[in-house]
Design a protein around this motif. Structure first.
Motif, PDB file in Angstrom:
ATOM      1  N   SER A 329     -31.068 -28.959  14.738  1.00  0.00           N
ATOM      2  CA  SER A 329     -32.029 -29.716  13.945  1.00  0.00           C
ATOM      3  C   SER A 329     -32.869 -28.770  13.093  1.00  0.00           C
ATOM      4  CB  SER A 329     -32.947 -30.524  14.860  1.00  0.00           C
ATOM      5  OG  SER A 329     -33.795 -29.654  15.603  1.00  0.00           O
ATOM      6  N   ASN A 330     -33.528 -29.334  12.082  1.00  0.00           N
ATOM      7  CA  ASN A 330     -34.402 -28.529  11.237  1.00  0.00           C
ATOM      8  C   ASN A 330     -35.537 -27.909  12.049  1.00  0.00           C
ATOM      9  OD1 ASN A 330     -32.859 -29.311   9.032  1.00  0.00           O
ATOM     10  ND2 ASN A 330     -34.220 -31.021   8.490  1.00  0.00           N
ATOM     11  N   GLU A 331     -36.077 -28.671  12.971  1.00  0.00           N
ATOM     12  CA  GLU A 331     -37.193 -28.186  13.794  1.00  0.00           C
ATOM     13  C   GLU A 331     -36.752 -27.039  14.695  1.00  0.00           C
ATOM     14  OE1 GLU A 331     -36.195 -31.351  13.558  1.00  0.00           O
ATOM     15  OE2 GLU A 331     -37.788 -32.092  12.228  1.00  0.00           O
ATOM     16  N   ASP A 332     -35.581 -27.204  15.306  1.00  0.00           N
ATOM     17  CA  ASP A 332     -35.054 -26.173  16.193  1.00  0.00           C
ATOM     18  C   ASP A 332     -34.801 -24.880  15.421  1.00  0.00           C
ATOM     19  OD1 ASP A 332     -34.291 -25.241  18.655  1.00  0.00           O
ATOM     20  OD2 ASP A 332     -32.212 -25.926  18.482  1.00  0.00           O
ATOM     21  N   LEU A 333     -34.240 -25.012  14.228  1.00  0.00           N
ATOM     22  CA  LEU A 333     -33.965 -23.835  13.413  1.00  0.00           C
ATOM     23  C   LEU A 333     -35.254 -23.112  13.043  1.00  0.00           C
ATOM     24  CD1 LEU A 333     -32.150 -21.989  11.760  1.00  0.00           C
ATOM     25  CD2 LEU A 333     -32.206 -23.668   9.903  1.00  0.00           C
ATOM     26  N   LEU A 334     -36.275 -23.853  12.671  1.00  0.00           N
ATOM     27  CA  LEU A 334     -37.542 -23.218  12.300  1.00  0.00           C
ATOM     28  C   LEU A 334     -38.131 -22.412  13.457  1.00  0.00           C
ATOM     29  CD1 LEU A 334     -39.494 -25.804  10.104  1.00  0.00           C
ATOM     30  CD2 LEU A 334     -38.973 -23.425   9.541  1.00  0.00           C
ATOM     31  N   VAL A 335     -38.086 -22.959  14.653  1.00  0.00           N
ATOM     32  CA  VAL A 335     -38.610 -22.253  15.835  1.00  0.00           C
ATOM     33  C   VAL A 335     -37.868 -20.929  16.028  1.00  0.00           C
ATOM     34  CG1 VAL A 335     -38.797 -22.313  18.345  1.00  0.00           C
ATOM     35  CG2 VAL A 335     -39.432 -24.325  16.996  1.00  0.00           C
ATOM     36  N   LYS A 336     -36.547 -20.980  15.928  1.00  0.00           N
ATOM     37  CA  LYS A 336     -35.739 -19.779  16.158  1.00  0.00           C
ATOM     38  C   LYS A 336     -35.926 -18.757  15.041  1.00  0.00           C
ATOM     39  CE  LYS A 336     -32.279 -22.393  18.743  1.00  0.00           C
ATOM     40  NZ  LYS A 336     -30.925 -22.975  18.753  1.00  0.00           N
ATOM     41  N   ARG A 338     -38.561 -18.409  13.048  1.00  0.00           N
ATOM     42  CA  ARG A 338     -39.911 -17.833  13.137  1.00  0.00           C
ATOM     43  C   ARG A 338     -39.956 -16.686  14.141  1.00  0.00           C
ATOM     44  NH1 ARG A 338     -42.039 -23.552  13.082  1.00  0.00           N
ATOM     45  NH2 ARG A 338     -43.024 -23.843  11.029  1.00  0.00           N
ATOM     46  N   MET A 339     -39.293 -16.860  15.273  1.00  0.00           N
ATOM     47  CA  MET A 339     -39.327 -15.841  16.320  1.00  0.00           C
ATOM     48  C   MET A 339     -38.709 -14.539  15.838  1.00  0.00           C
ATOM     49  SD  MET A 339     -37.544 -15.933  20.098  1.00  0.00           S
ATOM     50  CE  MET A 339     -35.907 -15.981  19.368  1.00  0.00           C
ATOM     51  N   VAL A 340     -37.564 -14.614  15.158  1.00  0.00           N
ATOM     52  CA  VAL A 340     -36.898 -13.413  14.666  1.00  0.00           C
ATOM     53  C   VAL A 340     -37.688 -12.799  13.518  1.00  0.00           C
ATOM     54  CG1 VAL A 340     -34.776 -12.498  13.654  1.00  0.00           C
ATOM     55  CG2 VAL A 340     -34.653 -14.290  15.391  1.00  0.00           C
ATOM     56  N   HIS A 341     -38.154 -13.639  12.605  1.00  0.00           N
ATOM     57  CA  HIS A 341     -38.857 -13.180  11.401  1.00  0.00           C
ATOM     58  C   HIS A 341     -40.135 -12.421  11.758  1.00  0.00           C
ATOM     59  CE1 HIS A 341     -39.802 -13.554   7.060  1.00  0.00           C
ATOM     60  NE2 HIS A 341     -41.059 -13.685   7.461  1.00  0.00           N
ATOM     61  N   LYS A 342     -40.913 -12.951  12.709  1.00  0.00           N
ATOM     62  CA  LYS A 342     -42.189 -12.311  13.032  1.00  0.00           C
ATOM     63  C   LYS A 342     -41.990 -10.955  13.706  1.00  0.00           C
ATOM     64  CE  LYS A 342     -43.095 -14.179  17.686  1.00  0.00           C
ATOM     65  NZ  LYS A 342     -44.011 -14.991  18.510  1.00  0.00           N
ATOM     66  N   ASN A 343     -40.785 -10.746  14.287  1.00  0.00           N
ATOM     67  CA  ASN A 343     -40.469  -9.460  14.911  1.00  0.00           C
ATOM     68  C   ASN A 343     -39.690  -8.539  13.973  1.00  0.00           C
ATOM     69  OD1 ASN A 343     -41.557  -9.702  17.669  1.00  0.00           O
ATOM     70  ND2 ASN A 343     -40.129 -11.405  17.841  1.00  0.00           N
ATOM     71  N   SER A 344     -39.788  -8.830  12.666  1.00  0.00           N
ATOM     72  CA  SER A 344     -39.150  -8.014  11.615  1.00  0.00           C
ATOM     73  C   SER A 344     -37.634  -7.998  11.727  1.00  0.00           C
ATOM     74  CB  SER A 344     -39.699  -6.569  11.646  1.00  0.00           C
ATOM     75  OG  SER A 344     -41.091  -6.565  11.433  1.00  0.00           O
ATOM     76  N   GLY A 345     -37.066  -9.092  12.227  1.00  0.00           N
ATOM     77  CA  GLY A 345     -35.614  -9.194  12.317  1.00  0.00           C
ATOM     78  C   GLY A 345     -35.035  -9.965  11.148  1.00  0.00           C
ATOM     79  N   GLN A 346     -33.815  -9.652  10.810  1.00  0.00           N
ATOM     80  CA  GLN A 346     -33.085 -10.312   9.737  1.00  0.00           C
ATOM     81  C   GLN A 346     -32.137 -11.335  10.360  1.00  0.00           C
ATOM     82  OE1 GLN A 346     -29.965  -7.954   7.997  1.00  0.00           O
ATOM     83  NE2 GLN A 346     -30.390  -8.682   5.925  1.00  0.00           N
ATOM     84  N   VAL A 347     -32.034 -12.509   9.747  1.00  0.00           N
ATOM     85  CA  VAL A 347     -31.128 -13.533  10.261  1.00  0.00           C
ATOM     86  C   VAL A 347     -29.943 -13.690   9.313  1.00  0.00           C
ATOM     87  CG1 VAL A 347     -30.825 -15.978  10.803  1.00  0.00           C
ATOM     88  CG2 VAL A 347     -32.897 -14.788  11.535  1.00  0.00           C
TER      89      VAL A 347
END
Length: 573
Positions: A329-336, A338-347
């Motif tokens: 879902s869109n909501e599930d994707l945003l949660v995941k 955000r977690m990677v992005h805030k830790n300076s990770g690339q998706v």
């Protein structure tokens, strides 16, 4: 006693010969490297005559005479075309290694259904060291008469031994009764494994090979990458049967002289156990999210339905109006995200259809607005049906675009039966991406395709199917320079390593690929006649021979576990 002396001489001779054979080719610590032509992918010096190498670094580029005046060192003269070390930004080494040991039933080997079914029968009847029959490469798109197997057919081929067939793109499969029961699935529901979750459930039921066997196969796979011309890989999901796949890649990658550099994107369940970061041998860059599936199994989340063709409805078994589905879902994707992005990770987002691409771009837009970061460039992978508007949005968001152009060579003749004429003309719209100023890369997504970087270059330039019958979106063909950039400097940018990799420039790592011919004078269809003859990493030739990857201790432990089912006894002293 003479025979003992003779035996000693023979043993010493054999040992000396093996030692000599095992010694890898080396260059001096500091030297000048030159070839028939040197293509740098550096806009300031696109062509040079020679390169001054000191240790692992490029110290100078220019004409041979000027470099000789700078340093009184040995000149290494090579035959062919020297380019920056090729970078494969999207591959799966563990899966490639393991499936290389499976039964090959792909369109690269067989032309019709009868041949495929006979190959399965022969393999099921032959002696095997494993309790399952595992086949890979089922491909109804490339093999015209390959209708789905029935449960009765699979049970007749292998009545007692579990049988699992994986499709070429790995997103679907077929299993016989024994395999379904091993996985705890009711056989009455039929043999087809439509969802990736179902495929993984059956794969997980296969007795795992020993850790040593997997490591040995992965070491060979690394040598195969180097032999194919790659000096760096991006592992977009460390998938494969091993208790610690990331740890295995890290162990191989951090050895003193690994054959290739390794940059990893974690699976969701691996994220809690690893930190982002590393060095230029091995580094974890971020995470991989699958937003939809394969276009060739009905998995692409498209705006408009798949075509109402015989291929779609009969061979793929898709209903009229099928558009594929999103995996989260869109909501599930945003949660995941955000977690990677805030830790300076690339998706890296697997996104084939327009809906999956739009979902990724919308999530990136939200997260970038919440936490603007210039140091993170997320990735869209495959982009089969990306629209011009979505390309422009990706450029505005700083999102790089990786294209799986080998779809065209392998499946070009059938794309019109999947998506119709209009979508055929905009399938993998690389020209739109180039003109919009996107960071464009090409990948092979191994094991989905064979290791063939020159074939990828040729396809990107010709846009022609393997049969030569179909040209897919001719307006999206690229030039040789654009194609080489996509597999060198642009790939380095996508991995965030363009300060040290991707071009022959001062201050960068001394990574090179030597090609047998001159691509500048070849027509696109002739590029497959050229092949890599040498790869150089950190200024030294990469050893791809058997002795470079085969570890006798791993082999012995693997054999012991296979025979006894237990750990090998530990040696002492």
């Amino acid at each position: 006693m003479r025979w003992i002396a003779g035996l000693v001489v023979v043993v010493i001779g054999v040992a000396a010969g093996y030692y000599w054979y095992a010694l890898p080719q080396t260059y001096p610590e500091k030297y000048i490297l030159t070839a028939d032509r040197v293509l740098t992918m550096d806009p300031e010096h696109p062509k040079v005559q020679a390169v001054l190498v000191d240790g692992n670094e490029i110290m100078a580029v220019g004409d041979l005479r000027s470099l000789e005046s700078l340093a009184n060192v040995e000149v290494v003269q090579l035959k062919g075309t020297l380019i920056p070390g090729l970078i494969e930004p999207h591959t799966h080494p563990i899966a490639s290694a393991l499936l290389g040991a499976a039964i090959d039933i792909s369109s690269f080997k067989y032309d019709n259904r009868m041949q495929v079914m006979e190959a399965l029968q022969d393999s099921a009847n032959s002696f095997s060291l494993t309790p399952w029959v595992l086949a890979y490469g089922w491909d109804p798109i490339a093999i015209p008469d390959l209708s789905p197997p029935t449960l009765a057919e699979l049970d007749a081929i292998s009545p007692d031994k579990p049988l699992l067939i994986l499709t070429q793109m790995l997103h679907e499969g077929y299993a016989n009764t024994a395999a379904l029961k091993e996985a705890g699935i009711d056989p009455n529901r039929g043999p087809m494994l439509r969802e990736l979750e179902e495929v993984n459930r059956v794969v997980s039921a296969i007795p795992a090979p020993s850790d040593e066997a997997v490591e040995l196969l992965v070491r060979k796979q690394y040598a195969d990458y180097a032999k194919a011309g790659y000096t760096t890989i991006g592992v977009t999901g460390a998938v494969g049967r091993h208790p610690n796949p990331v740890g295995l890649l890290q162990r191989i990658g951090l050895e003193d002289n690994p054959p290739i550099r390794t940059y990893v994107y974690l699976l969701e369940d691996q994220l809690p156990n690893w930190r982002f970061g590393g060095d230029d041998r091995f580094s974890i860059l971020g995470a991989k999210f699958w937003l939809d599936g394969s276009p060739f199994t009905g998995g692409a989340a498209t705006n408009d339905p798949y075509e109402a063709s015989e291929l779609v409805q009969e061979r793929l078994g898709l209903a009229v109006g099928h558009t594929g589905s999103l995996n989260m879902s869109n909501e599930d994707l945003l949660v995941k995200l955000r977690m990677v992005h805030k830790n300076s990770g690339q998706v890296a987002f697997h996104a084939q259809g327009e809906r999956a691409i739009e979902q990724a771009l919308t999530a990136i837009e939200v997260v970038q607005a919440e936490d603007p970061r210039d140091d993170i460039q997320h990735r869209l992978e495959h982009n089969a049906l990306i629209t011009k508007q979505q390309i422009n949005k990706a450029v505005d968001l700083g999102v790089s675009l990786g294209f799986f152009v080998d779809h065209i060579s392998h499946y070009g003749d059938q794309l019109v039966n999947l998506f119709g004429v209009e979508r055929l003309e905009r399938y993998l719209p690389v020209r739109h991406a180039q003109d919009a100023g996107a960071v464009v890369t090409f990948h092979g997504d191994h094991p989905a395709t064979p290791l063939d970087p020159l074939g990828t270059l040729e396809t990107a330039m010709s846009r022609t199917s393997r049969s030569g019958k179909t040209v897919v979106g001719a307006d999206h063909a690229v030039t040789l320079n654009e194609a080489l950039k996509a597999m060198t400097i642009n790939a380095a940018v996508q991995l965030g390593q363009d300060d040290i990799l991707g071009s022959v420039a001062v201050g960068k790592r001394a990574d090179f690929t030597l090609l047998s011919g001159n691509p500048l004078v070849m027509r696109p269809e002739g590029l497959r006649l050229i092949h890599p003859t040498l790869t150089i990493r950190n200024g030294q030739p990469i050893d791809t021979r058997f002795v470079s990857w085969f570890k006798i201790e791993l082999a012995l432990k693997s054999i012991w576990k296979l025979i006894t089912g237990s750990e090998a006894p530990q040696t002492t002293g």
